[in-house]
Design a protein around this motif. Sequence first.
Motif, PDB file in Angstrom:
ATOM      1  N   GLY A 109       0.988  -0.680   0.098  1.00 49.50           N
ATOM      2  CA  GLY A 109       0.124  -0.011  -0.073  1.00 49.50           C
ATOM      3  C   GLY A 109       0.672   1.309  -0.537  1.00 49.50           C
ATOM      4  O   GLY A 109       2.334   1.302  -0.690  1.00 49.50           O
ATOM      5  N   ARG A 110       0.178   2.991   0.450  1.00 47.34           N
ATOM      6  CA  ARG A 110       1.015   3.815   0.399  1.00 47.34           C
ATOM      7  C   ARG A 110       0.404   4.072   1.465  1.00 47.34           C
ATOM      8  O   ARG A 110      -0.679   4.124   2.129  1.00 47.34           O
ATOM      9  N   VAL A 111       1.257   5.522   1.758  1.00 49.20           N
ATOM     10  CA  VAL A 111       0.878   6.449   2.362  1.00 49.20           C
ATOM     11  C   VAL A 111       1.098   7.391   1.693  1.00 49.20           C
ATOM     12  O   VAL A 111       1.862   8.607   1.580  1.00 49.20           O
ATOM     13  N   PRO A 112      -0.057   8.452   1.750  1.00 51.93           N
ATOM     14  CA  PRO A 112       0.162   9.500   1.036  1.00 51.93           C
ATOM     15  C   PRO A 112       0.389  10.877   1.889  1.00 51.93           C
ATOM     16  O   PRO A 112       0.511  10.686   3.041  1.00 51.93           O
ATOM     17  N   ASP A 113       1.320  11.356   1.435  1.00 48.82           N
ATOM     18  CA  ASP A 113       2.351  12.245   1.798  1.00 48.82           C
ATOM     19  C   ASP A 113       2.754  11.765   3.417  1.00 48.82           C
ATOM     20  O   ASP A 113       2.776  12.890   4.116  1.00 48.82           O
ATOM     21  N   GLY A 114       3.134  10.671   3.470  1.00 49.66           N
ATOM     22  CA  GLY A 114       3.234  10.203   4.768  1.00 49.66           C
ATOM     23  C   GLY A 114       4.798  10.105   5.114  1.00 49.66           C
ATOM     24  O   GLY A 114       5.545  10.419   6.154  1.00 49.66           O
ATOM     25  N   GLY A 115       5.742  11.154   4.263  1.00 46.20           N
ATOM     26  CA  GLY A 115       7.047  11.146   4.377  1.00 46.20           C
ATOM     27  C   GLY A 115       7.259  12.134   4.248  1.00 46.20           C
ATOM     28  O   GLY A 115       6.507  13.575   3.173  1.00 46.20           O
ATOM     29  N   VAL A 116       8.331  13.213   5.351  1.00 45.08           N
ATOM     30  CA  VAL A 116       8.914  14.621   5.305  1.00 45.08           C
ATOM     31  C   VAL A 116      10.352  14.568   5.071  1.00 45.08           C
ATOM     32  O   VAL A 116      11.367  13.710   5.685  1.00 45.08           O
ATOM     33  N   ILE A 117      11.052  15.504   4.540  1.00 44.70           N
ATOM     34  CA  ILE A 117      12.914  15.723   4.325  1.00 44.70           C
ATOM     35  C   ILE A 117      12.885  16.264   5.365  1.00 44.70           C
ATOM     36  O   ILE A 117      11.971  16.877   6.451  1.00 44.70           O
ATOM     37  N   GLU A 118      14.139  15.712   6.383  1.00 42.90           N
ATOM     38  CA  GLU A 118      14.894  16.242   7.120  1.00 42.90           C
ATOM     39  C   GLU A 118      15.761  17.266   7.050  1.00 42.90           C
ATOM     40  O   GLU A 118      15.878  17.805   7.916  1.00 42.90           O
ATOM     41  N   VAL A 119      16.645  16.422   6.274  1.00 40.59           N
ATOM     42  CA  VAL A 119      17.565  17.205   5.760  1.00 40.59           C
ATOM     43  C   VAL A 119      17.950  17.352   4.183  1.00 40.59           C
ATOM     44  O   VAL A 119      16.979  17.572   3.714  1.00 40.59           O
ATOM     45  N   GLU A 120      19.119  18.293   4.200  1.00 36.20           N
ATOM     46  CA  GLU A 120      19.205  18.769   2.845  1.00 36.20           C
ATOM     47  C   GLU A 120      20.021  17.547   1.578  1.00 36.20           C
ATOM     48  O   GLU A 120      20.409  16.973   2.125  1.00 36.20           O
ATOM     49  N   LEU A 121      18.731  18.008   0.764  1.00 40.39           N
ATOM     50  CA  LEU A 121      19.180  16.227  -0.031  1.00 40.39           C
ATOM     51  C   LEU A 121      20.366  16.821  -0.978  1.00 40.39           C
ATOM     52  O   LEU A 121      20.651  18.177  -1.035  1.00 40.39           O
ATOM     53  N   PRO A 122      21.619  16.425  -1.183  1.00 42.03           N
ATOM     54  CA  PRO A 122      22.252  17.284  -1.795  1.00 42.03           C
ATOM     55  C   PRO A 122      21.882  17.065  -3.546  1.00 42.03           C
ATOM     56  O   PRO A 122      21.040  16.792  -4.121  1.00 42.03           O
ATOM     57  N   ARG A 123      21.850  18.649  -3.556  1.00 46.07           N
ATOM     58  CA  ARG A 123      21.640  18.572  -4.780  1.00 46.07           C
ATOM     59  C   ARG A 123      22.460  18.874  -6.658  1.00 46.07           C
ATOM     60  O   ARG A 123      23.882  19.453  -6.171  1.00 46.07           O
ATOM     61  N   PRO A 124      21.931  19.687  -7.769  1.00 40.78           N
ATOM     62  CA  PRO A 124      22.885  18.646  -8.612  1.00 40.78           C
ATOM     63  C   PRO A 124      23.825  20.731  -8.390  1.00 40.78           C
ATOM     64  O   PRO A 124      23.385  21.629  -8.445  1.00 40.78           O
ATOM     65  N   GLN A 125      25.527  20.488  -9.086  1.00 40.74           N
ATOM     66  CA  GLN A 125      25.513  21.531  -8.977  1.00 40.74           C
ATOM     67  C   GLN A 125      25.471  22.332 -10.466  1.00 40.74           C
ATOM     68  O   GLN A 125      24.884  22.167 -11.696  1.00 40.74           O
ATOM     69  N   GLN A 126      25.242  23.702 -10.318  1.00 39.26           N
ATOM     70  CA  GLN A 126      25.194  24.384 -11.937  1.00 39.26           C
ATOM     71  C   GLN A 126      26.430  24.564 -12.493  1.00 39.26           C
ATOM     72  O   GLN A 126      27.282  24.632 -12.177  1.00 39.26           O
ATOM     73  N   ARG A 127      25.341  24.534 -13.755  1.00 40.53           N
ATOM     74  CA  ARG A 127      26.841  24.556 -14.873  1.00 40.53           C
ATOM     75  C   ARG A 127      26.245  25.856 -15.612  1.00 40.53           C
ATOM     76  O   ARG A 127      25.284  26.002 -15.812  1.00 40.53           O
ATOM     77  N   ARG A 128      27.868  26.013 -16.459  1.00 34.92           N
ATOM     78  CA  ARG A 128      26.928  27.453 -17.359  1.00 34.92           C
ATOM     79  C   ARG A 128      26.534  26.665 -18.551  1.00 34.92           C
ATOM     80  O   ARG A 128      25.536  27.356 -19.349  1.00 34.92           O
ATOM     81  N   THR A 129      25.944  25.365 -18.629  1.00 34.77           N
ATOM     82  CA  THR A 129      25.070  24.525 -20.539  1.00 34.77           C
ATOM     83  C   THR A 129      24.524  23.528 -19.275  1.00 34.77           C
ATOM     84  O   THR A 129      24.622  22.571 -18.245  1.00 34.77           O
ATOM     85  N   SER A 130      22.726  22.678 -19.530  1.00 35.90           N
ATOM     86  CA  SER A 130      22.545  22.295 -18.950  1.00 35.90           C
ATOM     87  C   SER A 130      21.898  20.964 -19.870  1.00 35.90           C
ATOM     88  O   SER A 130      21.821  21.477 -21.498  1.00 35.90           O
ATOM     89  N   ARG A 131      21.251  20.021 -19.592  1.00 32.75           N
ATOM     90  CA  ARG A 131      20.522  18.944 -20.181  1.00 32.75           C
ATOM     91  C   ARG A 131      19.383  19.511 -20.258  1.00 32.75           C
ATOM     92  O   ARG A 131      18.632  18.758 -19.016  1.00 32.75           O
TER      93      ARG A 131
END
Length: 349
Positions: free
Chosen positions: A178-200
Motif C-alpha cells: 500500500g502507500r501512505v499519501p504525504d507520509g514522508g517528510v524530508i528532514e535534512v538537505e538533499l544533495p542537489r545538482p551543481q550549477q553548470r554553464r550549460t545543461s541538458r
Amino acid sequence: MRAPRLVTTLALAAAALATAPAATTGGAALLAQDVTIRDLTIPEGGGPVRLVGYGLVTGLSGTGDRVTGTVGSRHTVQSIVNLLRNFEVQVPANLLRTRNVAAVLVTAEVSPYLRPGGRFDVQVSSIGDAQSLRGGILWMTPLVGDVGSSAVAAAQGALMITESGSATRVSLRAATAGRVPDGGVIEVELPRPQQRRTSRLLLKQPDAAMALRIAAAIDSVTGRRGTAEVEDPGSILLKPQGGADGLPALYEQINDLRIRRGAANRLLVDARNGTVVAGADIVVGDGIVSAEGITLVIGGGGPDALPTGTTVQHVAEALRNAKATPQQTAAVFSALRDAGALHAEVVIR
C-alpha cells in the motif's frame, strides 16, 4: 470457467463492440497527441532521489506476521523488542505475539530540490508472512538514500490499500502492499545538482525523432538557432544566452511548449486490477492462444472466433465482459504477443 463457453462469450462481446465508438476506459486507444516538454524530459541532474527504510506496521486485525516457536518472521519480534527498548520497556522476545504487527519495506522517490519539511508519498510492502496490511499504521520509519548511511527523511501514517479482483473474490496478495499519501517528510538537505554553464534535457524515453522535434521547437520559440542541440536520442544540450544565469528563464519559457507525439505501439496491462491501456488502435492478428484456462480464437471464420481485424480495445472489453480475472487478462495479451498475433510492446505491471 470453461474455455468453450468463454470463447463464445468473447466472440459475442467483440462483435457487439466492433461497431461501437472507441471507449476511454479499460482498453482505451490513445491517438497521437500534443505533450509538453515538461512531460517528455527531465533537466540534467533533476532525476528523483530514491529512499528506502525498514519499519513496522501496527494496528492490524490479526493479519500480521506469524511467529510460532522457531517458525515465522523472527525479525519482526526482534524489531518490536528493539522499538520497546527505546522507550525503556523490556519484554522478553518469547512472550511477544506479532499477529497485529508486520515488518515492511518502505520506499519512495523524491525530487532532489525538495527542502526540509517537504512531504512526499511512500510505498509500503510486507517482507514477512503477513496476510494483509489493511487498517494498519506505519510506525515512524527513518529513510536513507543508501543502506548504512544517515537518515535524510522519515515516514509514518495510515496505509491506503488498493484491492484487486472481483467483488466476490479479492486477492489478499494485493493487500500486502500500500502507500501512505504525504507520509514522508524530508528532514535534512538533499544533495542537489551543481550549477553548470550549460545543461541538458534528458528524454524520459530516448527517441531521436522526438529529440529533434524538441530541439527545433526550442530554437523556434527562442528565435536563436543552436539554443538546443541534439547530442543523442536521449540528450539535448541547452545553450541559453547568459550561460547558467539564463537557464531558469529558458526552462520557464520552454517547459510548457507542446510537442506532437505519435501514437506509441505499446500495451500496458495491470495484472492487479485488469486495466488495459493501448498506445494506439492496435489490431490483433489471426491466431489461437490458450492461457490461464482461456482459449482465444481470432479469425478463421468459426462460430466461436473473434472476427479478423479485432483490436486490442475489443479484446480487452470482451475479456472484461466475460469476467476474466486480471491475471487471465495479462496472460492472454502476453500469449498473443508471444504467438506473433500482437505486434506491440506488452508491459505487464
